[in-house]
Design a protein around this motif. Structure first.
Motif, short mmCIF file in Angstrom:
data_model
loop_
_atom_site.label_atom_id
_atom_site.label_comp_id
_atom_site.label_asym_id
_atom_site.label_seq_id
_atom_site.Cartn_x
_atom_site.Cartn_y
_atom_site.Cartn_z
N MET A 117 0.85 -1.20 0.00
CA MET A 117 0.00 0.00 0.00
C MET A 117 0.89 1.25 0.00
N VAL A 118 1.57 1.48 -1.09
CA VAL A 118 2.60 2.52 -1.13
C VAL A 118 2.05 3.90 -0.79
N ALA A 119 0.94 4.27 -1.45
CA ALA A 119 0.39 5.61 -1.24
C ALA A 119 -0.07 5.81 0.19
N GLY A 120 -0.53 4.75 0.83
CA GLY A 120 -0.97 4.86 2.21
C GLY A 120 0.17 4.83 3.20
N ASP A 121 1.26 4.11 2.85
CA ASP A 121 2.38 3.97 3.78
C ASP A 121 3.28 5.19 3.78
N ARG A 122 3.64 5.69 2.59
CA ARG A 122 4.54 6.84 2.48
C ARG A 122 4.04 7.77 1.38
N ASN A 123 2.94 8.46 1.67
CA ASN A 123 2.33 9.29 0.64
C ASN A 123 3.21 10.46 0.25
N ASP A 124 4.05 10.92 1.16
CA ASP A 124 4.94 12.04 0.84
C ASP A 124 5.92 11.67 -0.26
N ILE A 125 6.56 10.51 -0.12
CA ILE A 125 7.51 10.06 -1.14
C ILE A 125 6.78 9.68 -2.42
#
Length: 296
Positions: free
Chosen positions: A276-284
């Motif tokens: 869940m990339v967008a949920g885990d590290r949305n800033d990056i």
């Protein structure tokens, strides 16, 4: 503004509906700006709200962001024939992308996570490469870890029928599944991914037939990896693969294989993120997306 059926304005977006491949209604949030359209397709079991923060960032950067609830998910229709195979989702991607091209006069850029990524890759391939302007695949490649896929489907199936007595109980279930992610202080975001039944229990905001119906998401081609590899090899548009470095689905080896299939593709390997990339590290994640869009 697209001439899709508009229903209401919510915060910075307009909630409207597009038509899927089989006349099915697909709910969408449109974050309008002067720039060209970017379409978002979420992963299985999610809703369009998974993209809210990223969509607002794109809107602020001058891009029109359109986040879609896929068939059977969120506020979109549960299709009467219970058709939820990958090819059905791909057909919806093609239908919406053609509508966007008619409305805006330009092929859309598509960002697809997991199910949304596979569907978008297939739609571009089946279109003869004339559907999309660019493609961003979020933690999905033609070949993926089978144990990771099984773990996700297992989590989705576990409380599918029973549901939860409260939002807190649902949050407990997610925390057990994603122990490395910080538990949110507010459950308002979680409420968008659940529906309250007549019996007072909360259930995931998607059609159970997605998992156990007559044509579930597991329905597919005889050799899906070979098909997806062929589709990837055919990509001629700008392409970005965003991988969670701790992904349970896409290994470093899988990412390298993808870059060999699509030599012109770029890779963003996001530390501190799982599937869940967008949920885990949305800033990056946002930074990688905006940097890629600047090159198109």
């Amino acid at each position: 503004m697209s001439n899709a059926t508009t229903s209401q304005t919510v915060n910075d977006s307009v909630v409207c509906h597009y038509e899927g491949a089989h006349g099915n209604r697909l709910a969408a949030s449109v974050y309008e700006a002067e720039g060209p359209p970017v379409l978002f397709f979420h992963g299985g079991g999610q809703t369009r709200h998974a993209w809210d923060t990223t969509a607002r960032a794109l809107q602020k950067a001058g891009r029109t962001a359109i986040a879609i609830d896929q068939r059977g998910h969120g506020d979109s229709e549960w299709v009467t024939d219970k058709a939820y195979a990958f090819d059905d989702f791909a057909a919806d991607v093609a239908s919406v992308a053609r509508r966007i091209r008619r409305d805006y006069g330009i092929r859309p850029i598509v960002i697809g996570a997991s199910l949304g990524g596979i569907s978008s890759l297939s739609a571009q391939y089946e279109s003869g490469q004339d559907l999309l302007k660019a493609l961003v695949l979020v933690d999905v490649t033609p070949r993926m870890r089978r144990d990771g896929v099984d773990r996700i489907l297992g989590f989705m199936s576990d409380r599918m029928e029973e549901g939860f007595v409260s939002l807190e109980e649902a949050a407990d279930s997610i925390a057990a599944y994603l122990p490395n992610r910080s538990r949110p202080k507010s459950l308002s975001g979680l409420s968008k991914n659940l529906r309250l039944g007549d019996d007072g229990r909360y259930r995931w905001h998607w059609d159970p037939a997605f998992i156990n119906g007559p044509r579930p998401v597991s329905t597919g081609r005889d050799n899906p990896e070979a098909y997806r590899s062929q589709a990837a090899r055919a990509l001629a548009i700008p392409t970005l693969l965003v991988r969670g470095r701790q992904s349970e689905l896409v290994s470093e080896e899988h990412a390298e294989e993808f870059l060999k299939l699509v030599p012109h593709a770029k890779l963003a390997d996001v530390s501190g993120a799982g599937h869940m990339v967008a949920g885990d590290r949305n800033d990056i994640f946002q930074a990688a997306i905006l940097e890629f869009l600047e090159t198109i």
